[in-house]
Scaffold this motif. Structure first.
Motif, PDB file in Angstrom:
ATOM      1  N   CYS A 150      13.273  -3.426  -0.835  1.00 52.93           N
ATOM      2  CA  CYS A 150      12.664  -4.177  -1.939  1.00 52.93           C
ATOM      3  C   CYS A 150      13.018  -5.660  -1.875  1.00 52.93           C
ATOM      4  CB  CYS A 150      13.127  -3.597  -3.280  1.00 52.93           C
ATOM      5  SG  CYS A 150      12.485  -1.952  -3.643  1.00 52.93           S
ATOM      6  N   LEU A 151      14.261  -5.955  -1.517  1.00 52.88           N
ATOM      7  CA  LEU A 151      14.719  -7.340  -1.519  1.00 52.88           C
ATOM      8  C   LEU A 151      14.098  -8.153  -0.396  1.00 52.88           C
ATOM      9  CD1 LEU A 151      18.498  -6.793  -2.294  1.00 52.88           C
ATOM     10  CD2 LEU A 151      16.925  -8.120  -3.702  1.00 52.88           C
ATOM     11  N   PHE A 152      14.208  -7.672   0.822  1.00 54.53           N
ATOM     12  CA  PHE A 152      13.870  -8.506   1.963  1.00 54.53           C
ATOM     13  C   PHE A 152      12.414  -8.386   2.401  1.00 54.53           C
ATOM     14  CE2 PHE A 152      18.486  -7.834   2.302  1.00 54.53           C
ATOM     15  CZ  PHE A 152      18.891  -9.155   2.230  1.00 54.53           C
ATOM     16  N   LEU A 153      11.733  -7.285   2.051  1.00 51.13           N
ATOM     17  CA  LEU A 153      10.318  -7.177   2.384  1.00 51.13           C
ATOM     18  C   LEU A 153       9.432  -7.735   1.283  1.00 51.13           C
ATOM     19  CD1 LEU A 153      10.037  -3.709   4.182  1.00 51.13           C
ATOM     20  CD2 LEU A 153      10.403  -5.988   5.141  1.00 51.13           C
ATOM     21  N   GLY A 154      10.062  -8.234   0.219  1.00 50.04           N
ATOM     22  CA  GLY A 154       9.289  -8.876  -0.836  1.00 50.04           C
ATOM     23  C   GLY A 154       8.545 -10.092  -0.340  1.00 50.04           C
ATOM     24  N   VAL A 155       9.029 -10.671   0.757  1.00 52.20           N
ATOM     25  CA  VAL A 155       8.381 -11.870   1.299  1.00 52.20           C
ATOM     26  C   VAL A 155       6.953 -11.575   1.740  1.00 52.20           C
ATOM     27  CG1 VAL A 155       9.105 -11.553   3.697  1.00 52.20           C
ATOM     28  CG2 VAL A 155       8.838 -13.874   2.776  1.00 52.20           C
ATOM     29  N   ALA A 156       6.623 -10.295   1.991  1.00 49.89           N
ATOM     30  CA  ALA A 156       5.261  -9.906   2.359  1.00 49.89           C
ATOM     31  C   ALA A 156       4.411  -9.777   1.101  1.00 49.89           C
ATOM     32  CB  ALA A 156       5.280  -8.604   3.138  1.00 49.89           C
ATOM     33  N   LEU A 157       4.409 -10.842   0.307  1.00 49.34           N
ATOM     34  CA  LEU A 157       3.629 -10.939  -0.937  1.00 49.34           C
ATOM     35  C   LEU A 157       3.990  -9.851  -1.946  1.00 49.34           C
ATOM     36  CD1 LEU A 157       0.099 -11.835   0.502  1.00 49.34           C
ATOM     37  CD2 LEU A 157       1.968 -13.363  -0.144  1.00 49.34           C
ATOM     38  N   GLY A 158       5.132  -9.206  -1.781  1.00 51.16           N
ATOM     39  CA  GLY A 158       5.594  -8.205  -2.735  1.00 51.16           C
ATOM     40  C   GLY A 158       4.957  -6.844  -2.582  1.00 51.16           C
ATOM     41  N   LEU A 159       4.057  -6.670  -1.614  1.00 49.63           N
ATOM     42  CA  LEU A 159       3.336  -5.396  -1.490  1.00 49.63           C
ATOM     43  C   LEU A 159       4.253  -4.226  -1.128  1.00 49.63           C
ATOM     44  CD1 LEU A 159       0.090  -6.637   0.311  1.00 49.63           C
ATOM     45  CD2 LEU A 159       0.457  -6.186  -2.125  1.00 49.63           C
ATOM     46  N   PRO A 160       5.182  -4.371  -0.190  1.00 49.49           N
ATOM     47  CA  PRO A 160       6.096  -3.251   0.080  1.00 49.49           C
ATOM     48  C   PRO A 160       6.949  -2.882  -1.133  1.00 49.49           C
ATOM     49  CG  PRO A 160       6.172  -4.865   1.859  1.00 49.49           C
ATOM     50  CD  PRO A 160       5.424  -5.496   0.729  1.00 49.49           C
ATOM     51  N   VAL A 161       7.260  -3.865  -1.977  1.00 45.54           N
ATOM     52  CA  VAL A 161       8.060  -3.601  -3.181  1.00 45.54           C
ATOM     53  C   VAL A 161       7.276  -2.724  -4.145  1.00 45.54           C
ATOM     54  CG1 VAL A 161       9.284  -4.647  -5.105  1.00 45.54           C
ATOM     55  CG2 VAL A 161       9.239  -5.802  -2.893  1.00 45.54           C
ATOM     56  N   ILE A 162       6.020  -3.056  -4.322  1.00 41.80           N
ATOM     57  CA  ILE A 162       5.170  -2.251  -5.222  1.00 41.80           C
ATOM     58  C   ILE A 162       5.075  -0.821  -4.707  1.00 41.80           C
ATOM     59  CG2 ILE A 162       2.841  -1.991  -6.145  1.00 41.80           C
ATOM     60  CD1 ILE A 162       2.593  -5.046  -6.041  1.00 41.80           C
ATOM     61  N   GLY A 163       4.941  -0.672  -3.407  1.00 42.57           N
ATOM     62  CA  GLY A 163       4.886   0.666  -2.821  1.00 42.57           C
ATOM     63  C   GLY A 163       6.172   1.442  -3.043  1.00 42.57           C
ATOM     64  N   ALA A 164       7.315   0.783  -2.851  1.00 48.03           N
ATOM     65  CA  ALA A 164       8.602   1.453  -3.051  1.00 48.03           C
ATOM     66  C   ALA A 164       8.797   1.852  -4.506  1.00 48.03           C
ATOM     67  CB  ALA A 164       9.739   0.538  -2.593  1.00 48.03           C
ATOM     68  N   LEU A 165       8.383   0.975  -5.431  1.00 45.39           N
ATOM     69  CA  LEU A 165       8.498   1.303  -6.853  1.00 45.39           C
ATOM     70  C   LEU A 165       7.622   2.497  -7.214  1.00 45.39           C
ATOM     71  CD1 LEU A 165       8.539  -2.179  -8.661  1.00 45.39           C
ATOM     72  CD2 LEU A 165      10.385  -0.500  -8.569  1.00 45.39           C
ATOM     73  N   TRP A 166       6.430   2.543  -6.659  1.00 46.18           N
ATOM     74  CA  TRP A 166       5.529   3.649  -6.962  1.00 46.18           C
ATOM     75  C   TRP A 166       6.093   4.974  -6.465  1.00 46.18           C
ATOM     76  CZ3 TRP A 166       2.306   5.975  -9.790  1.00 46.18           C
ATOM     77  CH2 TRP A 166       1.543   7.042  -9.317  1.00 46.18           C
ATOM     78  N   VAL A 167       6.624   4.989  -5.240  1.00 42.94           N
ATOM     79  CA  VAL A 167       7.199   6.221  -4.692  1.00 42.94           C
ATOM     80  C   VAL A 167       8.384   6.676  -5.537  1.00 42.94           C
ATOM     81  CG1 VAL A 167       8.435   7.197  -2.725  1.00 42.94           C
ATOM     82  CG2 VAL A 167       6.414   5.776  -2.342  1.00 42.94           C
ATOM     83  N   ASN A 168       9.227   5.742  -5.936  1.00 42.58           N
ATOM     84  CA  ASN A 168      10.393   6.085  -6.746  1.00 42.58           C
ATOM     85  C   ASN A 168       9.975   6.627  -8.108  1.00 42.58           C
ATOM     86  OD1 ASN A 168      13.477   5.740  -6.923  1.00 42.58           O
ATOM     87  ND2 ASN A 168      12.781   4.753  -8.796  1.00 42.58           N
ATOM     88  N   THR A 169       9.007   5.971  -8.742  1.00 45.29           N
ATOM     89  CA  THR A 169       8.513   6.418 -10.054  1.00 45.29           C
ATOM     90  C   THR A 169       7.848   7.780  -9.943  1.00 45.29           C
ATOM     91  OG1 THR A 169       8.168   4.115 -10.727  1.00 45.29           O
ATOM     92  CG2 THR A 169       7.005   5.812 -11.979  1.00 45.29           C
ATOM     93  N   LEU A 170       7.085   7.980  -8.880  1.00 46.43           N
ATOM     94  CA  LEU A 170       6.400   9.260  -8.680  1.00 46.43           C
ATOM     95  C   LEU A 170       7.403  10.392  -8.513  1.00 46.43           C
ATOM     96  CD1 LEU A 170       3.595  10.576  -8.289  1.00 46.43           C
ATOM     97  CD2 LEU A 170       3.865  10.170  -5.831  1.00 46.43           C
TER      98      LEU A 170
END
Length: 335
Positions: free
Chosen positions: A174-194
């Motif tokens: 989440c921290l370091f891949l946020g530089v990719a416009l935050g898209l990997p972060v959104i994906g990680a949050l969705w998987v965790n929430t799911l």
């Protein structure tokens, strides 16, 4: 080379250097310049003595003088313990506090979405049927099933290390891949929430929702908070790529990237605490209220740490950045 002649020629300079070194905290500007000049000369003298006439007594005298003068010229570094104390009392809590406008909304959205998913899955048999078979559902939710057995799959210490490593990896993503416009972060949050929503919904449908909460809340409060902080910080980094503000994009990314490093180091310690709770408290024989109470106390302590200590440090001017000595040089920018 005649050592006696050499000493007689430069002894006054060495004496003066020793005097200035002893008064290093009370020097005028001219005296500070003189200290630097004499230090450089004496260092040269030491080199000459070593190569031409290595007199042991003179070498010892000049080596000690040059070492003391070097310390006076260069200044002494803060002890390591002081740097660690500054990190945990100022830099890390300030960095987390200053990014609160990103991670607090992320936490609220994911919590509400996870609760909605859990209620939906618990109340709709058709949805559950698309997720798992009746046999799989029973294996997961029965007393002693997969959800409960997960927390006692091995020795507590090794389980804590495993959990810490996994959570640290998620936070780093989440921290370091946020530089990719935050898209990997959104994906990680969705998987965790799911995962949380599905687990809660299936356990609630089996009439064991209280067991699920008793298993996830002791460590999950702090663990999920750490994940949300990492995600919010990653999203902020991604937004910096889109809108760097008044700075150039490279300068804005450099500053935010250094804050990411500060938060990453701090969260590693937070997740270690969470992993210890998950390994030793969650599967313990304590009553459910006691296990959840321990988790709530740990979470409250961390939030107090961030919103009291972090707020105080931020108001005192701490920006959550690494020390300026370690940040490197930056080019001047036009306003």
């Amino acid at each position: 080379m005649d050592v006696d002649v050499f000493v007689a020629a430069h002894s006054a300079e060495w004496t003066r250097l020793g005097e200035l070194t002893r008064r290093r905290g009370r020097l005028s500007g001219a005296e500070a310049d003189e200290l630097v000049t004499l230090y450089q000369r004496t260092a040269t003298h030491l080199s000459i003595i070593r190569s031409s006439a290595p007199d042991p007594a003179l070498l010892a005298r000049l080596s000690g003088l040059v070492a003391r003068a070097r310390s006076a010229v260069a200044g002494s570094h803060n002890p390591a313990w002081r740097e660690v104390a500054l990190f945990f009392t100022q830099r890390f809590p300030a960095a987390v506090y200053l990014s609160r406008r990103w991670w607090v909304p992320a936490a609220l959205v994911c919590t509400v979405l996870g609760a909605v998913l859990a209620v939906w899955i618990a109340g709709d048999a058709q949805v559950r049927a698309t997720l798992v078979t009746p046999e799989e559902l029973k294996a997961m939710t029965a007393p002693g099933g997969q959800y409960e057995a997960y927390y006692s799959t091995g020795p507590a210490a090794s389980f804590a290390a495993k959990v810490w490593t996994n959570n640290a990896w998620v936070a780093a993503t989440c921290l370091f891949l946020g530089v990719a416009l935050g898209l990997p972060v959104i994906g990680a949050l969705w998987v965790n929430t799911l995962n949380v929503g599905v687990g809660g919904g299936l356990m609630a449908a089996a009439g064991r929702g209280d067991i699920f909460l008793g298993l996830i809340l002791p460590h999950g409060l702090l663990e999920l908070t750490a994940v949300f902080i990492a995600a919010g910080t990653g999203l902020k980094l991604g937004w910096t790529v889109i809108d760097p503000g008044r700075r150039s994009r490279s300068a804005a990314l450099a500053r935010q990237g250094r804050s990411v490093v500060v938060i990453a180091l701090g969260l590693a310690c937070v997740l270690l605490v969470s992993g210890i709770v998950e390994a030793f408290v969650t599967p313990s024989g304590l009553p459910t209220w006691a296990r959840i109470g321990i988790g709530a106390v740990v979470e409250l302590a961390f939030l107090t740490y961030v919103f009291v200590l972090g707020r105080r440090a931020a108001r005192a001017g701490e920006a959550g950045d690494i020390d300026s000595r370690d940040a490197g040089d930056t080019l001047p920018e036009s306003a």
